[in-house]
Motif scaffolding. Structure first.
Motif, PDB file in Angstrom:
ATOM      1  N   GLY A 183       0.797  -1.224   0.000  1.00 28.84           N
ATOM      2  CA  GLY A 183       0.000   0.000   0.000  1.00 28.84           C
ATOM      3  C   GLY A 183       0.824   1.265   0.000  1.00 28.84           C
ATOM      4  O   GLY A 183       0.287   2.372  -0.065  1.00 28.84           O
ATOM      5  N   GLY A 184       2.150   1.101   0.068  1.00 28.63           N
ATOM      6  CA  GLY A 184       3.037   2.257   0.060  1.00 28.63           C
ATOM      7  C   GLY A 184       3.888   2.275  -1.194  1.00 28.63           C
ATOM      8  O   GLY A 184       3.415   1.951  -2.279  1.00 28.63           O
ATOM      9  N   ARG A 185       5.142   2.671  -1.048  1.00 26.23           N
ATOM     10  CA  ARG A 185       6.078   2.691  -2.163  1.00 26.23           C
ATOM     11  C   ARG A 185       7.331   1.921  -1.767  1.00 26.23           C
ATOM     12  O   ARG A 185       8.008   2.285  -0.796  1.00 26.23           O
ATOM     13  N   VAL A 186       7.621   0.862  -2.475  1.00 26.64           N
ATOM     14  CA  VAL A 186       8.883   0.167  -2.235  1.00 26.64           C
ATOM     15  C   VAL A 186      10.044   1.037  -2.676  1.00 26.64           C
ATOM     16  O   VAL A 186      11.060   1.163  -1.992  1.00 26.64           O
ATOM     17  N   HIS A 187       9.879   1.691  -3.836  1.00 22.35           N
ATOM     18  CA  HIS A 187      10.904   2.579  -4.370  1.00 22.35           C
ATOM     19  C   HIS A 187      10.377   4.013  -4.363  1.00 22.35           C
ATOM     20  O   HIS A 187       9.358   4.298  -4.995  1.00 22.35           O
ATOM     21  N   LEU A 188      11.064   4.895  -3.667  1.00 18.58           N
ATOM     22  CA  LEU A 188      10.664   6.305  -3.640  1.00 18.58           C
ATOM     23  C   LEU A 188      10.557   6.869  -5.047  1.00 18.58           C
ATOM     24  O   LEU A 188       9.661   7.668  -5.351  1.00 18.58           O
ATOM     25  N   GLU A 189      11.445   6.449  -5.934  1.00 25.23           N
ATOM     26  CA  GLU A 189      11.493   6.990  -7.284  1.00 25.23           C
ATOM     27  C   GLU A 189      10.206   6.717  -8.065  1.00 25.23           C
ATOM     28  O   GLU A 189       9.877   7.431  -9.020  1.00 25.23           O
ATOM     29  N   ASP A 190       9.475   5.671  -7.683  1.00 19.79           N
ATOM     30  CA  ASP A 190       8.241   5.342  -8.396  1.00 19.79           C
ATOM     31  C   ASP A 190       7.172   6.416  -8.240  1.00 19.79           C
ATOM     32  O   ASP A 190       6.211   6.461  -9.014  1.00 19.79           O
ATOM     33  N   GLY A 191       7.326   7.272  -7.250  1.00 16.84           N
ATOM     34  CA  GLY A 191       6.375   8.357  -7.035  1.00 16.84           C
ATOM     35  C   GLY A 191       6.741   9.635  -7.752  1.00 16.84           C
ATOM     36  O   GLY A 191       6.130  10.678  -7.514  1.00 16.84           O
ATOM     37  N   ASP A 192       7.754   9.577  -8.648  1.00 20.65           N
ATOM     38  CA  ASP A 192       8.227  10.757  -9.378  1.00 20.65           C
ATOM     39  C   ASP A 192       8.530  11.922  -8.433  1.00 20.65           C
ATOM     40  O   ASP A 192       7.951  13.005  -8.544  1.00 20.65           O
ATOM     41  N   PRO A 193       9.432  11.711  -7.472  1.00 19.41           N
ATOM     42  CA  PRO A 193       9.716  12.771  -6.508  1.00 19.41           C
ATOM     43  C   PRO A 193      10.382  14.003  -7.104  1.00 19.41           C
ATOM     44  O   PRO A 193      10.324  15.082  -6.520  1.00 19.41           O
ATOM     45  N   THR A 194      10.997  13.853  -8.277  1.00 19.70           N
ATOM     46  CA  THR A 194      11.678  14.980  -8.918  1.00 19.70           C
ATOM     47  C   THR A 194      11.181  15.133 -10.348  1.00 19.70           C
ATOM     48  O   THR A 194      11.166  14.170 -11.121  1.00 19.70           O
ATOM     49  N   HIS A 196      11.866  17.501 -13.664  1.00 23.32           N
ATOM     50  CA  HIS A 196      12.724  18.515 -14.290  1.00 23.32           C
ATOM     51  C   HIS A 196      13.623  19.204 -13.265  1.00 23.32           C
ATOM     52  O   HIS A 196      13.832  20.409 -13.306  1.00 23.32           O
ATOM     53  N   GLY A 197      14.141  18.415 -12.322  1.00 22.25           N
ATOM     54  CA  GLY A 197      15.082  18.946 -11.340  1.00 22.25           C
ATOM     55  C   GLY A 197      14.454  19.552 -10.108  1.00 22.25           C
ATOM     56  O   GLY A 197      15.176  19.977  -9.191  1.00 22.25           O
ATOM     57  N   ALA A 198      13.121  19.630 -10.045  1.00 19.13           N
ATOM     58  CA  ALA A 198      12.438  20.197  -8.878  1.00 19.13           C
ATOM     59  C   ALA A 198      11.818  19.082  -8.045  1.00 19.13           C
ATOM     60  O   ALA A 198      11.236  18.135  -8.594  1.00 19.13           O
ATOM     61  N   ARG A 199      11.916  19.196  -6.736  1.00 19.62           N
ATOM     62  CA  ARG A 199      11.250  18.236  -5.866  1.00 19.62           C
ATOM     63  C   ARG A 199       9.740  18.418  -5.995  1.00 19.62           C
ATOM     64  O   ARG A 199       9.220  19.510  -5.788  1.00 19.62           O
ATOM     65  N   ASN A 200       9.086  17.340  -6.311  1.00 24.46           N
ATOM     66  CA  ASN A 200       7.675  17.385  -6.670  1.00 24.46           C
ATOM     67  C   ASN A 200       6.768  16.970  -5.513  1.00 24.46           C
ATOM     68  O   ASN A 200       5.709  16.388  -5.718  1.00 24.46           O
ATOM     69  N   TYR A 201       7.200  17.225  -4.274  1.00 28.88           N
ATOM     70  CA  TYR A 201       6.386  16.802  -3.136  1.00 28.88           C
ATOM     71  C   TYR A 201       6.718  17.654  -1.916  1.00 28.88           C
ATOM     72  O   TYR A 201       7.808  18.207  -1.797  1.00 28.88           O
ATOM     73  N   TYR A 202       5.750  17.745  -1.027  1.00 23.55           N
ATOM     74  CA  TYR A 202       5.964  18.349   0.281  1.00 23.55           C
ATOM     75  C   TYR A 202       5.626  17.375   1.403  1.00 23.55           C
ATOM     76  O   TYR A 202       6.223  17.416   2.475  1.00 23.55           O
ATOM     77  N   ASP A 203       4.633  16.507   1.168  1.00 20.13           N
ATOM     78  CA  ASP A 203       4.143  15.622   2.213  1.00 20.13           C
ATOM     79  C   ASP A 203       4.368  14.165   1.834  1.00 20.13           C
ATOM     80  O   ASP A 203       4.433  13.807   0.650  1.00 20.13           O
ATOM     81  N   ALA A 204       4.447  13.308   2.836  1.00 19.45           N
ATOM     82  CA  ALA A 204       4.678  11.887   2.600  1.00 19.45           C
ATOM     83  C   ALA A 204       3.603  11.285   1.702  1.00 19.45           C
ATOM     84  O   ALA A 204       3.894  10.447   0.838  1.00 19.45           O
TER      85      ALA A 204
END
Length: 257
Positions: A183-194, A196-204
């Motif tokens: 129910g979560g993310r095994v790989h953080l990268e799967d959530g597209d955290p970045t 075009h070089g910008a962090r695309n998240y503020y909350d878990a």
């Protein structure tokens, strides 16, 4: 020596011979469907108390609520605003200096506290009141963490799960480990955290529907014990290193002429 357990006359001997204290700092926040919200402060307090006992140092009462605004979408998460947190920890530390403490280790178990504890340490150092350093348990043993877990996860993952299996097994929902992983993310990268070089998240929750990362099914109490013992060794070594330093050597260097 755990400060809250002692009467004041019995603490005088410590302050006469030592000037170092450990301050456990954690949080009270969601750690997925399988771990209690006490996870971070349980880890911090247990590490601080064990290191204090082994090294014959002083451990204070823990700070159990930290900066957790990025977990507020989940039931029960408690958080304080960063300025209030910094001011509280600074005030607490200055209280210790009144008793002769001039070096402090913030035994931290929550990533959201890190930058704020560093800022408090800078303030105290600039005033030459104390040398206070932030210590994060998993960052002290990165190779062991990598060896034990294929998918660590930055929050609520197998390393924290294993630690709680070792320290507080009654509050770990082992029957929910697969739920936590799936129910979560095994790989953080799967959530597209970045993007075009910008962090695309503020909350878990922006990257994980249930707020946690990694593969929790890889955790065991035995691995938790290995983590705990190795991190405690590192913490005692840090305290011994600080204890051996002259106070002036820990202060800011003078301006270059």
């Amino acid at each position: 020596m755990y400060l809250p357990d002692h009467a004041w006359p019995d603490l005088g001997e410590y302050f006469e011979r030592e000037s170092l204290a450990l301050v456990p700092v954690g949080s009270t926040e969601q750690h997925g469907p399988h771990l209690p919200e006490s996870t971070d402060h349980v880890i911090a307090e247990n590490l601080a108390r064990e290191a204090a006992d082994r090294g014959d140092y002083l451990c204070t009462a823990p700070v159990k609520v930290g900066v957790s605004t990025h977990h507020m979408q989940f039931h029960g998460t408690m958080s304080v605003d960063p300025p209030a947190f910094r001011d509280y920890v600074e005030s607490l530390t200055r209280n210790l200096t009144a008793h002769g403490i001039d070096r402090v280790v913030y035994v931290n178990a929550h990533g959201g506290n890190m930058q704020h504890l560093r800022e408090v340490g800078r303030r105290l150092r600039e005033d030459r009141d104390a040398y206070a350093v932030e210590w994060m348990w998993d960052e002290s043993i990165p190779d062991l963490v990598d060896d034990l877990f294929e998918h660590n996860g930055p929050h609520g993952g197998p390393k924290e799960t294993a630690m709680l299996m070792h320290l507080d097994p009654e509050n770990v929902h082992e029957e929910r480990l697969e739920e936590a992983r799936d129910g979560g993310r095994v790989h953080l990268e799967d959530g597209d955290p970045t993007i075009h070089g910008a962090r695309n998240y503020y909350d878990a929750i922006d990257n994980s529907p249930n707020g946690v990362f990694g593969d929790q099914t890889d955790a065991t109490a035995e691995k938790g014990e290995q983590l705990f013992e190795a991190a405690t060794d590192e913490l005692v070594a840090l305290c011994d290193w600080l204890d051996d330093r002259a106070f002036d050597d820990l202060m800011a260097k003078p301006h270059v002429d």
